[in-house]
Scaffold this motif. Structure first.
Motif, PDB file in Angstrom:
ATOM      1  N   PHE A 244       0.849  -1.190   0.000  1.00 53.27           N
ATOM      2  CA  PHE A 244       0.000   0.000   0.000  1.00 53.27           C
ATOM      3  C   PHE A 244       0.886   1.242   0.000  1.00 53.27           C
ATOM      4  CE2 PHE A 244      -3.325  -2.891   0.960  1.00 53.27           C
ATOM      5  CZ  PHE A 244      -4.526  -2.228   0.765  1.00 53.27           C
ATOM      6  N   GLY A 245       0.594   2.178  -0.872  1.00 54.70           N
ATOM      7  CA  GLY A 245       1.404   3.386  -0.987  1.00 54.70           C
ATOM      8  C   GLY A 245       2.339   3.374  -2.175  1.00 54.70           C
ATOM      9  N   MET A 246       2.379   2.266  -2.891  1.00 54.69           N
ATOM     10  CA  MET A 246       3.212   2.174  -4.091  1.00 54.69           C
ATOM     11  C   MET A 246       2.481   2.792  -5.277  1.00 54.69           C
ATOM     12  SD  MET A 246       4.666  -1.210  -5.994  1.00 54.69           S
ATOM     13  CE  MET A 246       3.443  -1.265  -7.288  1.00 54.69           C
TER      14      MET A 246
ATOM     15  N   ILE B  99      -6.404   1.572  -5.958  1.00 54.41           N
ATOM     16  CA  ILE B  99      -6.402   0.248  -6.600  1.00 54.41           C
ATOM     17  C   ILE B  99      -6.045  -0.835  -5.583  1.00 54.41           C
ATOM     18  CG2 ILE B  99      -5.272  -1.187  -8.350  1.00 54.41           C
ATOM     19  CD1 ILE B  99      -4.908   1.426 -10.004  1.00 54.41           C
ATOM     20  N   ALA B 100      -5.054  -0.551  -4.732  1.00 51.64           N
ATOM     21  CA  ALA B 100      -4.654  -1.518  -3.702  1.00 51.64           C
ATOM     22  C   ALA B 100      -5.834  -1.872  -2.801  1.00 51.64           C
ATOM     23  CB  ALA B 100      -3.504  -0.957  -2.864  1.00 51.64           C
ATOM     24  N   THR B 101      -6.583  -0.847  -2.390  1.00 51.72           N
ATOM     25  CA  THR B 101      -7.752  -1.079  -1.535  1.00 51.72           C
ATOM     26  C   THR B 101      -8.785  -1.935  -2.251  1.00 51.72           C
ATOM     27  OG1 THR B 101      -7.415   1.029  -0.404  1.00 51.72           O
ATOM     28  CG2 THR B 101      -9.600   0.048  -0.243  1.00 51.72           C
TER      29      THR B 101
ATOM     30  N   GLY C  30      10.832 -32.457   8.311  1.00 47.62           N
ATOM     31  CA  GLY C  30       9.938 -32.037   9.378  1.00 47.62           C
ATOM     32  C   GLY C  30       9.202 -30.736   9.163  1.00 47.62           C
ATOM     33  N   CYS C  31       9.436 -30.049   8.032  1.00 45.37           N
ATOM     34  CA  CYS C  31       8.868 -28.707   7.877  1.00 45.37           C
ATOM     35  C   CYS C  31       8.828 -28.324   6.401  1.00 45.37           C
ATOM     36  CB  CYS C  31       9.733 -27.711   8.658  1.00 45.37           C
ATOM     37  SG  CYS C  31       9.099 -26.043   8.675  1.00 45.37           S
ATOM     38  N   THR C  32       7.747 -27.657   5.994  1.00 44.27           N
ATOM     39  CA  THR C  32       7.622 -27.141   4.631  1.00 44.27           C
ATOM     40  C   THR C  32       7.739 -25.622   4.656  1.00 44.27           C
ATOM     41  OG1 THR C  32       6.177 -28.978   4.014  1.00 44.27           O
ATOM     42  CG2 THR C  32       6.130 -27.042   2.603  1.00 44.27           C
ATOM     43  N   VAL C  33       8.472 -25.063   3.718  1.00 42.75           N
ATOM     44  CA  VAL C  33       8.632 -23.611   3.607  1.00 42.75           C
ATOM     45  C   VAL C  33       8.039 -23.172   2.273  1.00 42.75           C
ATOM     46  CG1 VAL C  33      10.259 -21.678   3.555  1.00 42.75           C
ATOM     47  CG2 VAL C  33      10.712 -23.659   5.027  1.00 42.75           C
ATOM     48  N   GLU C  34       7.097 -22.221   2.333  1.00 39.68           N
ATOM     49  CA  GLU C  34       6.393 -21.781   1.127  1.00 39.68           C
ATOM     50  C   GLU C  34       6.393 -20.267   1.037  1.00 39.68           C
ATOM     51  OE1 GLU C  34       2.106 -22.469  -1.202  1.00 39.68           O
ATOM     52  OE2 GLU C  34       2.496 -23.467   0.724  1.00 39.68           O
ATOM     53  N   SER C  35       6.617 -19.751  -0.166  1.00 39.51           N
ATOM     54  CA  SER C  35       6.490 -18.316  -0.421  1.00 39.51           C
ATOM     55  C   SER C  35       5.285 -18.075  -1.315  1.00 39.51           C
ATOM     56  CB  SER C  35       7.753 -17.755  -1.076  1.00 39.51           C
ATOM     57  OG  SER C  35       7.925 -18.302  -2.370  1.00 39.51           O
ATOM     58  N   PHE C  36       4.723 -16.872  -1.225  1.00 40.32           N
ATOM     59  CA  PHE C  36       3.451 -16.579  -1.863  1.00 40.32           C
ATOM     60  C   PHE C  36       3.538 -15.358  -2.779  1.00 40.32           C
ATOM     61  CE2 PHE C  36       2.524 -19.149   1.757  1.00 40.32           C
ATOM     62  CZ  PHE C  36       1.409 -19.907   1.402  1.00 40.32           C
ATOM     63  N   ASN C  37       2.657 -15.357  -3.778  1.00 44.61           N
ATOM     64  CA  ASN C  37       2.527 -14.209  -4.674  1.00 44.61           C
ATOM     65  C   ASN C  37       1.980 -12.988  -3.941  1.00 44.61           C
ATOM     66  OD1 ASN C  37       1.353 -16.417  -7.254  1.00 44.61           O
ATOM     67  ND2 ASN C  37       3.353 -15.458  -7.147  1.00 44.61           N
ATOM     68  N   THR C  38       1.985 -11.865  -4.640  1.00 38.08           N
ATOM     69  CA  THR C  38       1.366 -10.632  -4.171  1.00 38.08           C
ATOM     70  C   THR C  38       0.226 -10.247  -5.113  1.00 38.08           C
ATOM     71  OG1 THR C  38       1.730  -8.272  -3.803  1.00 38.08           O
ATOM     72  CG2 THR C  38       3.124  -9.328  -5.444  1.00 38.08           C
ATOM     73  N   LEU C  39      -0.731  -9.498  -4.600  1.00 35.45           N
ATOM     74  CA  LEU C  39      -1.778  -8.908  -5.449  1.00 35.45           C
ATOM     75  C   LEU C  39      -1.330  -7.565  -6.018  1.00 35.45           C
ATOM     76  CD1 LEU C  39      -5.008  -9.620  -3.343  1.00 35.45           C
ATOM     77  CD2 LEU C  39      -4.507 -10.556  -5.599  1.00 35.45           C
ATOM     78  N   ALA C  40      -0.222  -7.033  -5.484  1.00 34.21           N
ATOM     79  CA  ALA C  40       0.253  -5.711  -5.903  1.00 34.21           C
ATOM     80  C   ALA C  40       0.797  -5.751  -7.323  1.00 34.21           C
ATOM     81  CB  ALA C  40       1.335  -5.211  -4.946  1.00 34.21           C
ATOM     82  N   GLY C  41       0.700  -4.606  -7.996  1.00 38.29           N
ATOM     83  CA  GLY C  41       1.343  -4.455  -9.294  1.00 38.29           C
ATOM     84  C   GLY C  41       2.839  -4.233  -9.113  1.00 38.29           C
TER      85      GLY C  41
ATOM     86  N   GLY D 183       3.477  -2.052 -16.767  1.00 35.99           N
ATOM     87  CA  GLY D 183       2.494  -3.065 -17.151  1.00 35.99           C
ATOM     88  C   GLY D 183       1.260  -3.072 -16.278  1.00 35.99           C
ATOM     89  N   ASP D 184       1.325  -2.427 -15.103  1.00 35.07           N
ATOM     90  CA  ASP D 184       0.190  -2.396 -14.179  1.00 35.07           C
ATOM     91  C   ASP D 184       0.040  -0.999 -13.578  1.00 35.07           C
ATOM     92  OD1 ASP D 184      -0.221  -5.381 -14.083  1.00 35.07           O
ATOM     93  OD2 ASP D 184       1.789  -5.300 -13.198  1.00 35.07           O
ATOM     94  N   ASN D 185      -1.188  -0.492 -13.553  1.00 34.19           N
ATOM     95  CA  ASN D 185      -1.471   0.678 -12.729  1.00 34.19           C
ATOM     96  C   ASN D 185      -1.663   0.219 -11.289  1.00 34.19           C
ATOM     97  OD1 ASN D 185      -1.486   2.815 -14.660  1.00 34.19           O
ATOM     98  ND2 ASN D 185      -3.481   2.110 -15.406  1.00 34.19           N
ATOM     99  N   TYR D 186      -1.105   0.975 -10.358  1.00 40.99           N
ATOM    100  CA  TYR D 186      -1.255   0.615  -8.941  1.00 40.99           C
ATOM    101  C   TYR D 186      -1.104   1.873  -8.097  1.00 40.99           C
ATOM    102  CZ  TYR D 186      -1.073  -2.550  -4.882  1.00 40.99           C
ATOM    103  OH  TYR D 186      -1.347  -3.236  -3.718  1.00 40.99           O
ATOM    104  N   ASP D 187      -2.049   2.081  -7.191  1.00 42.15           N
ATOM    105  CA  ASP D 187      -1.990   3.186  -6.237  1.00 42.15           C
ATOM    106  C   ASP D 187      -2.820   2.795  -5.023  1.00 42.15           C
ATOM    107  OD1 ASP D 187      -4.677   3.540  -7.005  1.00 42.15           O
ATOM    108  OD2 ASP D 187      -4.211   5.173  -8.381  1.00 42.15           O
TER     109      ASP D 187
END
Length: 264
Positions: free
Chosen positions: A19-21, A36-38, A212-223, A29-33
């Motif tokens: 938020f704030g970007m 839009i974030a909200t 013993g453990c899984t490590v996962e990273s996730f996408n963002t909704l931000a542009g 390639g993406d509008n973002y403010d």
């Protein structure tokens, strides 16, 4: 049945909301403010809640970098890297806190209890602490809501035989995280059989299973901002709801994509 629902945990996962970007589609390639974030995050949350199971407990989780910058100057706190910003710092805080409250209220619409985790990111080391405290005060009379205000860069949540760890990813590499969890939460580690780290920072999805453990990273909704676009970073824009069973671990995974709300 109610017995099954009491065993379920719905975890609403938002990677790096930024938020704030400011992003300009001609360049990135993406509008973002802020607006839009909200829109994207609030509509995504509504979609995920509508499609989530009737779980008793929910987590509203942002994986860090909720705020795009961390001072009156639009720059990252450690590296001093200047960023493309939408508006003033106070306005960014106002909009972000209001959006987070919308996400929490959406979760309350369906779930009996809601736990909130706002991980500390490299873009918002102090801002993340402030937002967590604001949310704790906002819901201090709502017994159904708990807010994690830990100043640590590692957050934990136990759900039966499931142990969740949350880390943005800016201070500790994925291969070290299983050892961190085993040390920080030794008793919980011994009493659980499903251990899962949830990470942000890199903006793309990855999953690796360690002993013993899984490590996962996730996408963002931000542009993307100009820095990310020019650096060649490309990833899918999505958020997820992971459903955990207290005995069996992950039993459901629901996706939502930013493109679903472009026209809204």
């Amino acid at each position: 049945s109610g017995k099954v629902n009491e065993s379920l945990l719905a975890t609403y996962i938002f990677g790096d909301p930024h938020f704030g970007m400011m992003g300009w589609a001609e360049e990135t390639g993406d509008n973002y403010d802020l607006q839009i974030a909200t829109r994207v995050h609030c509509h995504a949350m509504k979609y995920l809640v509508d499609n989530a199971p009737e779980a008793e407990q929910a987590i509203v989780l942002n994986l860090g970098d909720l705020l795009h910058y961390d001072s009156m100057e639009a720059k990252t706190p450690r590296s001093g890297h200047f960023v493309d910003a939408d508006g003033r710092y106070a306005r960014m805080l106002d909009v972000t806190i209001k959006a987070m409250r919308t996400l929490i209220d959406e979760a309350l619409r369906k779930h009996k209890k809601v736990h909130v985790i706002s991980a500390i990111g490299n873009h918002d080391e102090t801002g993340a602490l402030a937002v967590a405290r604001c949310l704790k005060i906002a819901y201090e009379r709502e017994k159904r809501v708990s807010v994690d205000t830990s100043p640590s860069v590692f957050n934990y949540f136990r759900w039966g035989k499931v142990l969740l760890g949350v880390h943005h990813g800016h201070t500790c590499k994925p291969d070290k995280l299983p050892g961190v969890m085993a040390t920080d939460r030794a008793r919980d580690w011994g009493e659980t059989t499903h251990r899962h780290w949830l990470m942000g920072h890199i903006h793309h999805a990855s999953l690796k299973e360690y002993a013993g453990c899984t490590v996962e990273s996730f996408n963002t909704l931000a542009g993307k901002d100009a820095y990310a676009a020019n650096g060649g970073w490309r990833s899918q824009r999505s958020a997820q709801c992971l459903t955990y069973h207290s005995e069996y671990g992950i039993v459901g995974r629901q996706y939502v994509f930013a493109d679903m709300f472009k026209e809204w």
